[in-house]
Design an enzyme around this catalytic site. Structure first.
Site, PDB file in Angstrom:
ATOM      1  N   GLU A 406       0.811  -1.211   0.000  1.00 48.20           N
ATOM      2  CA  GLU A 406       0.000   0.000   0.000  1.00 48.20           C
ATOM      3  C   GLU A 406       0.850   1.269   0.000  1.00 48.20           C
ATOM      4  O   GLU A 406       0.701   2.150   0.832  1.00 48.20           O
ATOM      5  CB  GLU A 406      -0.970  -0.024   1.188  1.00 48.20           C
ATOM      6  N   GLU A 475      -4.528 -10.236   0.009  1.00 43.64           N
ATOM      7  CA  GLU A 475      -5.400 -10.087   1.175  1.00 43.64           C
ATOM      8  C   GLU A 475      -6.826 -10.378   0.737  1.00 43.64           C
ATOM      9  O   GLU A 475      -7.275  -9.900  -0.301  1.00 43.64           O
ATOM     10  CB  GLU A 475      -5.327  -8.670   1.763  1.00 43.64           C
TER      11      GLU A 475
END
Length: 948
Positions: A406, A475
């Site tokens: 991220e 994820e």
């Protein structure tokens, strides 16, 4: 402040190298250090590096540790937002600074010459002095740094000083959805480095699955010899390739060959795992086989020590993973302590090793000034990647390098990928943030819906580059609170489409910190900016107790699947490599949940990816509802589980429940003052509500649609959550209007309308009570009135019974809780528990404990008396010592106080769980929408000693 705010990687350390031990002398410097915390660098003592500085008045602090967990400052949790002004590379002047001092002597036999001082982890920036001489500065909190100290050492009275700053320029690269904690949290070691020793090595151990040959070659210094006794290798020049017939390493068969690298000055033990990682035909393969990653994301966490995680705790994680069929770990979002990867090598886990990098806090700012695309951060990015790869390059468990998490995209990330590919072409590069996959080797996504995954599996991705790459969900299935739901649908997609190669559940463990009476989460320490219980999102509770989510995940990913087959029992092998020769298959036949026969099932060896059908065993006749349970278990103990450990099981229906004879109606209804009497029940004459069953006072049952909301109900995605829609509709405060109580004849009919205030919609609920020998039958007819705006949390009845009814027994789904989209782990059987034991202690209290497919249940007191409820045919139930409203209000488990009643729900339906805490909501098949519904229950009092 110059070095604190320098965006570079620090200075003074030697070149990064592999983590390894040897027979050269080493001195652990862990233990009690002197410690002082200052509110800022300006307030810290300026002469702290002076060996004669008086620290006698300072506190003691263990190293490794994080100072906030020892009473110095407070923990703080944020997921995305930086807890300081975003002004890169600057940090606040009010920057907590912890000075650590240690006096140590060298062992008597310590050799003269070179020595390295190794720090395995300092958060976030450390400046280091030895005997008054500055060694340098290290950043990259989860990465090692080594400093040459040989000329500075003296036999006695060495003084090591480490000044650690909570914030530094490096903090902008470490926004990793975890507690902000500071200190020297991994080992500190002094390493003697003998002349002519082995400074570094890279052990290449490839495997050719077509020939069965392994090729070993070691990049290292001159005059290094390799010994592998079990392969007959002795004194082989390490740098020369050697081909040998070997057993390959995999997560299922983690074969390691013990060997030694040696020179005349030093011996280094090595553990060699032969394996080759490739991407072929759009698939990630190891040793020629497609992998299906049944993985978890793992932060390092201990509820008492934070990220200072011991080897014993890391081993506990690995053993739990193996016992729950997890085969892969993504080290979110930094390299773990080296001991964890050694354990992954030894016990067998595929690893995505992730760099210590995340800049998520720039996302809400439109990624403006994000370091990933700013040249001044280039050296820091490359340094972090180098230190990750060099440290862990010898780990066979590591099959992909991940650039970080991220951090959007940019040239700095692309440069990292180029460096990795040049340095280690034997492992592919992963990074989810490269959405175009322009510089990575696998297509990675977070929280893609099942429909998106299917589209990728079908090759319908809009991007041509992505279509030819393996697809991994780095994820998915956010395991926050009660959930995740919908795991089965993902597994089916992973098995249907070869390019969809599994993923990693977020995440392994709740990050609760131990507090008196409960576990703490964000906001519990007075943080001005925090993300609450979003840090409580794991498959394990903070104390490492498996949650129902882990039990469900384990069932869904079990490597051996047992189902009904056309010719009896179908046994399917879902291992990637091994056959079923190491397993024993057993069966047990249960009649109404009571075992009546059992035996061993003769199953031929099933190879990976294959299945067989075997005939049913012979068994005696049964009279009630009967089920056959077949289990596959380890024939012999392994390093991670004892013999008998179950790796797969399945249930087959044998005979249905016999038809229930129609109960003989035992009316009529009798009226007395303020009461109605029907069979074993007494009712309020005005409301028609049951008040007594046999000798037991009760409240209800009456229609209820509310449940204490789950984290997934509350959601975190843009747009209204299920919980907010339910509250807006007023479903948490439904009101009951009695339309009619008809007590004439053999039936008691109570007509009601149940509706929220201020809304035009509601539910008509008709209760029809009849008496039969020993009990009451209730039929509930529910009809929606008006247009509901969405779904219902649940649909059923709520009642209360005496608090002495503390024991539960039931025949139905168990032993644990289950919900419509999270029920694969339950089987049909007879189970018992205390009412307290029915509760799942989620760190943040919420709906829990639902037992599903219940044929009958009884609640009893210590004398054995109580009530029994039968379904026609089945129902869901919960029993707890607090109301749903109290459960909804509580924020920690110790806020739940037992009352004088046990509150029971008896449900016809529940809304699913989904994973909307971060990810997709409840899939359509599991959404509970208002519709006309009828269900029937039978109530009877239970007498002591009567098995009714």
């Amino acid at each position: 402040m110059a070095y604190v705010e320098d965006p570079g990687p620090g200075y003074g350390s030697v070149a990064p190298r592999a983590a390894f031990g040897s027979d050269a002398p080493a001195l652990s410097l862990t233990g009690a250090w002197r410690f002082r915390l200052s509110p800022s660098l300006a307030a810290a003592p300026p002469d702290v590096a002076d060996p004669d500085f008086d620290d006698s008045g300072w506190d003691e602090l263990p190293v490794p540790s994080l100072w906030q967990l020892h009473g110095h400052g407070r923990p703080a949790y944020t997921n995305v937002h930086y807890p300081f002004p975003v002004d890169p590379p600057h940090v606040p002047s009010e920057n907590p600074t912890g000075d650590h001092r240690l006096r140590f002597d060298l062992p008597a036999a310590w050799p003269a010459g070179s020595a390295l001082l190794r720090f395995d982890g300092i958060d976030s920036c450390g400046r280091i002095w030895l005997n008054g001489t500055e060694l340098g500065v290290t950043k990259g909190s989860r990465l090692p740094a080594e400093f040459e100290v040989g000329p500075l050492l003296r036999p006695d009275g060495n003084v090591l000083v480490v000044r650690v700053h909570q914030w530094s320029a490096g903090s902008y690269l470490e926004d990793q959805d975890m507690w902000w904690l500071s200190g020297i949290f991994r080992a500190v070691t002094l390493l003697a480095r003998p002349a002519g020793g082995i400074g570094d090595y890279w052990l290449h151990a490839d495997y050719d699955h077509t020939t069965g040959l392994g090729t070993v070659r070691v990049e290292t210094g001159p005059d290094v010899l390799l010994d592998i006794p079990s392969l007959g290798v002795a004194g082989h020049p390490a740098g020369e390739p050697l081909d040998l017939p070997v057993e390959p390493w995999s997560a299922e068969t983690p074969r390691l060959y013990d060997g030694t690298l040696s020179t005349v000055a030093e011996r280094v033990p090595v553990r060699i795992g032969f394996r080759t990682v490739t991407i072929e035909d759009g698939q990630l393969k190891v040793n020629g086989r497609r992998l299906l990653l049944r993985g978890v994301n793992r932060h390092e966490h201990d509820p008492r020590t934070g990220r200072a995680v011991s080897r014993e705790t890391a081993l506990a994680d690995v053993l739990l993973m193996k016992r729950h069929h997890v085969n892969a770990v993504r080290t979110s979002h930094y390299p773990p302590d080296p001991a964890f990867l050694e354990l992954c090598d030894e016990y067998g886990l595929w690893v995505i090793d992730e760099c210590d990098l995340e800049t998520h806090g720039f996302g809400p700012l439109g990624w403006d000034r994000n370091p990933s695309s700013e040249p001044m951060w280039m050296d820091a990015y490359l340094d972090r990647m180098r230190r990750t790869v060099e440290r862990d390059k010898n780990r066979p468990s590591v099959i992909l390098w991940s650039l970080g998490n991220e951090s959007h995209t940019g040239d700095n990330l692309a440069r990292m990928a180029d460096w990795v590919r040049e340095r280690d072409p034997g492992r592919p590069v992963h990074y989810e943030g490269d959405h175009d996959c322009s510089y990575v080797d696998v297509h990675s996504r977070m929280y893609a819906t099942p429909s998106e995954v299917e589209r990728i599996g079908l090759g319908e991705d809009d991007d041509q580059r992505r279509r030819v790459l393996p697809f991994i969900l780095c994820e998915y299935a956010h395991a926050m609170g009660n959930g995740p739901g919908g795991l089965l649908e993902y597994r089916e997609l992973f098995e249907r489409y070869p390019n969809c190669q599994g993923g990693f559940v977020w995440e392994w463990i709740d990050h609760g910190l131990a507090a008196p009476g409960h576990f703490a989460y964000g906001g519990d320490f007075g943080e001005t900016i925090h993300d609450g219980n979003f840090v409580i999102d794991g498959l394990l509770f903070p104390d490492r107790t498996p949650s129902p989510g882990l039990t469900e995940f384990a069932k869904i990913i079990e490597p051996v699947r047992i189902d009904p087959g056309p010719d009896g029992i179908r046994v399917a092998n879902h291992y990637d490599f091994v056959d079923t020769g190491h397993l024993t298959f057993t069966w047990v036949l249960e009649d109404e949940g009571i075992a009546v026969a059992q035996g061993v099932l003769d199953v031929p060896v099933v190879h990976s990816g294959q299945s067989v059908s075997v005939p049913l065993p012979s068994w005696p006749p049964t009279r009630g509802e009967s089920w056959l349970t077949v289990s596959a278990s380890l024939s012999s103990g392994t390093s991670w589980a004892p013999a008998g450990h179950v790796v797969g099981w399945g249930q087959l229906p044998v005979s249905p429940a016999p038809a229930r004879p129609a109960p003989v109606v035992r009316g009529p209804v009798f009226r007395t003052t303020g009461r109605l009497i029907l069979g074993a029940g007494e009712f309020d004459a005005v409301t028609g509500t049951l008040t007594t069953l046999g000798d037991h006072p009760v409240r209800g049952p009456r229609l209820d649609v509310w449940r204490a909301t789950t984290d997934n109900d509350r959601g975190s995605s843009p747009g209204p959550s299920e919980a907010s829609q339910w509250r807006a509709a007023g479903l948490h405060r439904m009101q009951h209007r009695v339309i009619e109580v008809d007590a004439d004849g053999d039936e008691l009919l109570v007509r009601t309308r149940v509706a929220p205030p201020a809304q035009p919609f509601g539910l008509f609920a008709d209760y029809t009570w009849t008496a039969f020998d020993g009990g009451l039958q209730l039929r509930v007819d529910v009809t929606p009135d008006g247009e509901f705006p969405g779904t219902l949390p649940r649909l059923g009845l709520t009642m209360a019974v005496p608090g002495t009814f503390g024991s539960a027994e039931w025949f139905g789904g168990g032993p644990g809780e289950a919900y419509p989209d999270s029920r694969q782990a339950v089987r049909i059987g007879r189970f018992s528990s205390s009412v307290d034991g029915l509760q799942t202690p989620y760190v943040y209290p919420q709906e829990n404990g639902n037992r599903t497919d219940v044929r009958w249940a009884r609640l009893t007191n210590p004398a054995g008396t109580g009530i029994r409820v039968d379904g026609d045919p089945a129902f869901d139930f919960t029993a707890r010592r607090w109301t749903a409203a109290a459960l909804e209000t509580a924020r920690h488990t110790d806020e739940l106080e037992s009352g004088s009643l046990v509150h029971v729900t008896l449900d016809a339906a529940q809304h699913g769980l989904g994973t909307a805490a971060c990810g997709p909501g409840v899939l359509p098949a599991y959404r509970l929408v208002p519709r006309k519904t009828s269900f029937t229950l039978l109530f009877r009092p239970v007498a002591s000693g009567v098995a009714n």
